[in-house]
Design a protein around this motif. Structure first.
Motif, PDB file in Angstrom:
ATOM      1  N   ASN A  85      -0.612  84.262 -19.397  1.00 29.65           N
ATOM      2  CA  ASN A  85      -1.375  83.224 -18.721  1.00 29.65           C
ATOM      3  C   ASN A  85      -1.881  82.153 -19.689  1.00 29.65           C
ATOM      4  O   ASN A  85      -1.887  80.963 -19.365  1.00 29.65           O
ATOM      5  CB  ASN A  85      -2.551  83.837 -17.963  1.00 29.65           C
ATOM      6  CG  ASN A  85      -2.105  84.644 -16.753  1.00 29.65           C
ATOM      7  OD1 ASN A  85      -0.996  84.469 -16.256  1.00 29.65           O
ATOM      8  ND2 ASN A  85      -2.955  85.537 -16.283  1.00 29.65           N
ATOM      9  N   ASP A  94       4.717  76.423 -19.760  1.00 26.00           N
ATOM     10  CA  ASP A  94       5.558  76.177 -18.593  1.00 26.00           C
ATOM     11  C   ASP A  94       6.588  75.079 -18.883  1.00 26.00           C
ATOM     12  O   ASP A  94       7.757  75.196 -18.509  1.00 26.00           O
ATOM     13  CB  ASP A  94       4.709  75.812 -17.369  1.00 26.00           C
ATOM     14  CG  ASP A  94       3.750  74.658 -17.609  1.00 26.00           C
ATOM     15  OD1 ASP A  94       3.526  74.274 -18.776  1.00 26.00           O
ATOM     16  OD2 ASP A  94       3.207  74.130 -16.618  1.00 26.00           O
ATOM     17  N   GLU A 104       9.755  76.661 -11.523  1.00 31.55           N
ATOM     18  CA  GLU A 104       8.395  77.123 -11.267  1.00 31.55           C
ATOM     19  C   GLU A 104       8.406  78.478 -10.577  1.00 31.55           C
ATOM     20  O   GLU A 104       7.563  79.345 -10.855  1.00 31.55           O
ATOM     21  CB  GLU A 104       7.662  76.084 -10.419  1.00 31.55           C
ATOM     22  CG  GLU A 104       6.177  76.342 -10.255  1.00 31.55           C
ATOM     23  CD  GLU A 104       5.457  75.207  -9.573  1.00 31.55           C
ATOM     24  OE1 GLU A 104       4.283  75.411  -9.190  1.00 31.55           O
ATOM     25  OE2 GLU A 104       6.052  74.129  -9.409  1.00 31.55           O
ATOM     26  N   GLU A 105       9.358  78.674  -9.683  1.00 29.65           N
ATOM     27  CA  GLU A 105       9.476  79.968  -9.003  1.00 29.65           C
ATOM     28  C   GLU A 105       9.849  81.079  -9.973  1.00 29.65           C
ATOM     29  O   GLU A 105       9.383  82.214  -9.846  1.00 29.65           O
ATOM     30  CB  GLU A 105      10.532  79.886  -7.899  1.00 29.65           C
ATOM     31  CG  GLU A 105      10.112  79.025  -6.706  1.00 29.65           C
ATOM     32  CD  GLU A 105      11.171  79.011  -5.612  1.00 29.65           C
ATOM     33  OE1 GLU A 105      12.258  79.580  -5.838  1.00 29.65           O
ATOM     34  OE2 GLU A 105      10.905  78.431  -4.545  1.00 29.65           O
ATOM     35  N   ALA A 108       6.608  82.209 -11.861  1.00 30.89           N
ATOM     36  CA  ALA A 108       5.410  82.533 -11.085  1.00 30.89           C
ATOM     37  C   ALA A 108       5.089  84.021 -11.191  1.00 30.89           C
ATOM     38  O   ALA A 108       5.992  84.865 -11.275  1.00 30.89           O
ATOM     39  CB  ALA A 108       5.609  82.146  -9.625  1.00 30.89           C
ATOM     40  N   ASN A 110       2.277  87.246  -9.766  1.00 35.11           N
ATOM     41  CA  ASN A 110       1.295  87.680  -8.774  1.00 35.11           C
ATOM     42  C   ASN A 110      -0.017  87.958  -9.491  1.00 35.11           C
ATOM     43  O   ASN A 110      -0.109  88.844 -10.337  1.00 35.11           O
ATOM     44  CB  ASN A 110       1.795  88.952  -8.077  1.00 35.11           C
ATOM     45  CG  ASN A 110       0.898  89.372  -6.927  1.00 35.11           C
ATOM     46  OD1 ASN A 110      -0.309  89.144  -6.951  1.00 35.11           O
ATOM     47  ND2 ASN A 110       1.485  90.005  -5.916  1.00 35.11           N
ATOM     48  N   GLU A 111      -1.031  87.187  -9.176  1.00 30.28           N
ATOM     49  CA  GLU A 111      -2.309  87.315  -9.885  1.00 30.28           C
ATOM     50  C   GLU A 111      -2.983  88.657  -9.626  1.00 30.28           C
ATOM     51  O   GLU A 111      -3.749  89.144 -10.453  1.00 30.28           O
ATOM     52  CB  GLU A 111      -3.243  86.172  -9.487  1.00 30.28           C
ATOM     53  CG  GLU A 111      -2.731  84.801  -9.923  1.00 30.28           C
ATOM     54  CD  GLU A 111      -3.698  83.697  -9.549  1.00 30.28           C
ATOM     55  OE1 GLU A 111      -4.820  84.026  -9.080  1.00 30.28           O
ATOM     56  OE2 GLU A 111      -3.342  82.519  -9.719  1.00 30.28           O
TER      57      GLU A 111
END
Length: 234
Positions: A85, A94, A104-105, A108, A110-111
């Motif tokens: 992160n 990024d 971007e996908e 990504a 899951n937070e």
């Protein structure tokens, strides 16, 4: 070698980097090129910059690791959520991943249930191995070349590697050594205390900062030694 040429904090700005090399008429057979780190992140062409840096190293350039390379290594070689992160969301990782063709996908997460994305790329793996091999400083009879700076009271050979790529004010204000330290990492406009001044900073205590904030709309600087002539592109 006729000249030593020092550049830092390219941050994916390939066009500026190539323009600067051309402007200073770099010749690998006659000049010693030293790069002080931060080749990746925030700018658009990190992959291409690293490819360029690898070729330059093969032709004799000395290449140091910056804090952004260190962040990239930690994010991509561990499964630590904070490392991922910090690099991707806060430090421009990024943009680096986009330069390798990821979307971007693709990046990504899951937070609520962190799982680092699986990123398959032979060229990315090659570049990771390259930046993991980089040295942290160069010391000569007259100069110390380092990404961020040195701890003023500790011999550089005994200094925590983390400090060499992250240190700021303690070094800027406290260095009293005999050798001149050439560094990047801290944008020169903050050293000049002038948001419009991105020129090389020549400190009164034998420190020379060269990070002109190229990726933020500033300029990419090159310091020529021993003349202390400066080349810049905006």
């Amino acid at each position: 070698m006729k000249r030593t040429l020092v550049i830092s904090d390219i941050h994916g700005e390939l066009q500026k980097f190539e323009q600067l090399l051309k402007k200073m008429e770099y010749n690998h057979e006659e000049d010693q090129l030293i790069l002080l780190g931060d080749y990746v992140d925030r700018g658009p062409n990190a992959k291409e910059v690293l490819e360029k840096v690898i070729k330059l190293k093969e032709n004799g350039a000395r290449v140091l690791k910056g804090n952004h390379e260190d962040l990239m290594i930690k994010a991509l070689t561990t499964d630590v959520e904070r490392a991922w992160n910090h690099w991707v969301m806060l430090c421009g990782g990024d943009a680096t991943l986009y330069s390798y063709g990821f979307s971007e996908e693709n990046i990504a997460v899951n937070e609520e249930d962190f799982k680092k994305p699986v990123l398959q790329s032979d060229i990315l793996q090659k570049h990771l191995e390259f930046i993991q091999s980089l040295e942290l400083y160069i010391e000569t009879p007259e100069y110390i070349f380092v990404h961020a700076g040195v701890e003023p009271t500790t011999p550089i050979s005994e200094t925590d590697p983390h400090l060499l790529i992250w240190i700021r004010d303690v070094f800027h204000k406290g260095y009293t050594g005999e050798k001149t330290v050439i560094f990047g990492h801290t944008e020169t406009n903050s050293l000049h205390n002038d948001t419009e001044n991105n020129n090389v900073y020549f400190g009164s205590n034998r420190i020379i900062g060269i990070d002109g904030g190229a990726v933020y709309g500033g300029q990419l600087n090159c310091l020529e030694l021993p003349s202390q002539k400066v080349f810049s592109v905006k």
